[in-house]
Design an enzyme around this catalytic site. Structure first.
Site, PDB file in Angstrom:
ATOM      1  N   GLU A  63      54.728  65.252  69.506  1.00  0.00           N
ATOM      2  CA  GLU A  63      55.215  65.552  70.843  1.00  0.00           C
ATOM      3  C   GLU A  63      55.698  66.999  70.945  1.00  0.00           C
ATOM      4  OE1 GLU A  63      56.789  61.334  69.860  1.00  0.00           O
ATOM      5  OE2 GLU A  63      56.100  63.127  68.798  1.00  0.00           O
ATOM      6  N   CYS A  95      62.506  63.768  69.381  1.00  0.00           N
ATOM      7  CA  CYS A  95      61.437  64.101  70.322  1.00  0.00           C
ATOM      8  C   CYS A  95      61.803  63.683  71.738  1.00  0.00           C
ATOM      9  CB  CYS A  95      60.130  63.442  69.894  1.00  0.00           C
ATOM     10  SG  CYS A  95      59.409  64.186  68.415  1.00  0.00           S
ATOM     11  N   ALA A 174      26.796  48.038  33.034  1.00  0.00           N
ATOM     12  CA  ALA A 174      25.878  47.316  32.151  1.00  0.00           C
ATOM     13  C   ALA A 174      26.668  46.629  31.031  1.00  0.00           C
ATOM     14  CB  ALA A 174      24.859  48.288  31.569  1.00  0.00           C
ATOM     15  N   SER A 179      28.069  52.930  33.248  1.00  0.00           N
ATOM     16  CA  SER A 179      28.091  52.703  34.684  1.00  0.00           C
ATOM     17  C   SER A 179      27.904  53.972  35.514  1.00  0.00           C
ATOM     18  CB  SER A 179      29.434  52.068  35.090  1.00  0.00           C
ATOM     19  OG  SER A 179      30.508  52.943  34.808  1.00  0.00           O
ATOM     20  N   TRP A 181      25.947  56.952  37.258  1.00  0.00           N
ATOM     21  CA  TRP A 181      26.759  56.635  38.420  1.00  0.00           C
ATOM     22  C   TRP A 181      26.080  55.479  39.143  1.00  0.00           C
ATOM     23  CZ3 TRP A 181      31.303  59.001  39.151  1.00  0.00           C
ATOM     24  CH2 TRP A 181      31.515  60.233  38.535  1.00  0.00           C
ATOM     25  N   THR A 207      41.110  51.110  32.040  1.00  0.00           N
ATOM     26  CA  THR A 207      40.174  52.009  32.719  1.00  0.00           C
ATOM     27  C   THR A 207      40.394  53.447  32.266  1.00  0.00           C
ATOM     28  OG1 THR A 207      39.941  50.594  34.659  1.00  0.00           O
ATOM     29  CG2 THR A 207      39.517  52.940  34.971  1.00  0.00           C
ATOM     30  N   GLY A 272      40.702  48.626  36.736  1.00  0.00           N
ATOM     31  CA  GLY A 272      39.415  47.976  36.586  1.00  0.00           C
ATOM     32  C   GLY A 272      39.371  46.547  37.082  1.00  0.00           C
TER      33      GLY A 272
END
Length: 338
Positions: A63, A95, A174, A179, A181, A207, A272
């Protein structure tokens, strides 16, 4: 107010929504708000409008930014703002005071602010000062845009987005773990945009050990932004690329509360499979974003999206609401609401 006025209100509120979208990744923990001011002499055709959006923390609210652009033209004008104007002193003055002092005649609000410091008091202050106030224009669209903020303010926990990338047969890697990409460049850039709108990115320690991700935003759009907080469930190696990271363990609900206390409005969970399963099983995910590549592993020995027990019977299968499907290069982006 006739139908034409209603249509004008919707049009201008959608302009305000578009303004808010431009600052989605720069305002947290403040809400991303858009504002449009229409002077009285241009109300008929909307040919002259002034716009503003929330600056990064410490800067002008939407505002105030729009009022600065409008100057004297704000007197007698209609101001459209996606979220109820604040009425309290924070890093910036209220405001509501700026709107009243500028001589605005009418204020149109998308939704009331769920923050306990506002929660209808901004609207009440404007009405007490003699301004006409309309609330609820494009409310569903505004509520959707501000869903992460609304959850944070009402629960103290961040909005949780679970991101997954998989083949058409639901495999993320896999059998040997390879993996990179699965998805193409367009999908990977979209992940960076998703990170840019998130205040924290979370992965499991497994991960980190397997993939050593950076979890940073790498967009070449000229926008200066802070990198999201990197969160690891468990302990990450000291030399991991994700470092420095916040390492947490324990109950996921308590972890979300701690992240909310730290000002995390949106949390992006990137994996993961065990972490994805645990957040899903606990009912803690607000949005699922799934990137599907036109690949088939063709067997049941690849790594699945979720690692852990699922629904035991068809009656227990989780069902969400489809939000959008978008093609990104050769991949599909599917967004589902809980």
């Amino acid at each position: 107010m006739d139908d034409m006025d209603d249509m004008d209100d919707m049009e201008h509120m959608r302009r305000a929504l578009a303004q808010a979208a431009t600052v989605r990744s720069t305002t947290a923990p403040n809400p991303w708000v858009g504002c449009v001011i229409v002077p009285p002499d241009s109300a008929a055709d909307g040919s002259t409008v002034f716009a503003g959006a929330t600056a990064p923390p410490g800067g002008l609210h939407a505002e105030a930014a729009a009022l600065r652009e409008a100057g004297a033209a704000a007197r007698g004008a209609t101001l459209y703002v996606t979220l109820e104007p604040c009425v309290h002193h924070g890093r910036t003055p209220p405001c509501t005071d700026a709107i009243i002092e500028a001589g605005v005649a009418r204020v149109v609000v998308g939704i009331e602010d769920p923050d306990g410091q506002v929660a209808g008091r901004g609207v009440a202050a404007l009405r007490a000062a003699g301004l006409e106030v309309t609330v609820g224009v494009a409310a569903d669209e505004v509520a959707e845009q501000l869903a992460p903020y609304r959850k944070h303010r009402t629960t103290g926990q961040p909005w949780v987005v679970l991101k997954m990338a998989a083949s058409l047969d639901g495999r993320t890697a896999a059998p040997d773990g390879t993996s990179r990409w699965i998805t193409g460049e367009a999908a990977r850039q979209d992940v960076h945009r998703l990170r840019s709108r998130s205040d924290a990115v979370l992965v499991g320690a497994g991960t980190v050990r397997a993939d050593d991700p950076e979890l940073t935003v790498r967009l070449h759009d000229g926008v200066e932004r802070e990198q999201p907080l990197r969160v690891v469930l468990g302990k990450a190696p000291a030399d991991a690329k994700v470092q420095p990271a916040l390492e947490l363990s324990g109950d996921l609900g308590e972890i979300l509360t701690e992240l909310g206390r730290r000002g995390v409005v949106q949390l992006l969970v990137e994996g993961g499979a065990r972490v994805a399963h645990d957040f899903h099983a606990a009912g803690l995910v607000d949005r699922y974003v799934l990137y599907l590549a036109p690949l088939l592993f063709g067997g049941d020995d690849g790594h699945p999206i979720f690692a852990g027990p699922g629904a035991g019977t068809i009656g227990d299968v989780w069902k969400g609401r489809l939000v959008s499907i978008e093609q990104l290069g050769e991949d599909l982006r599917v967004e589902v609401a809980a």
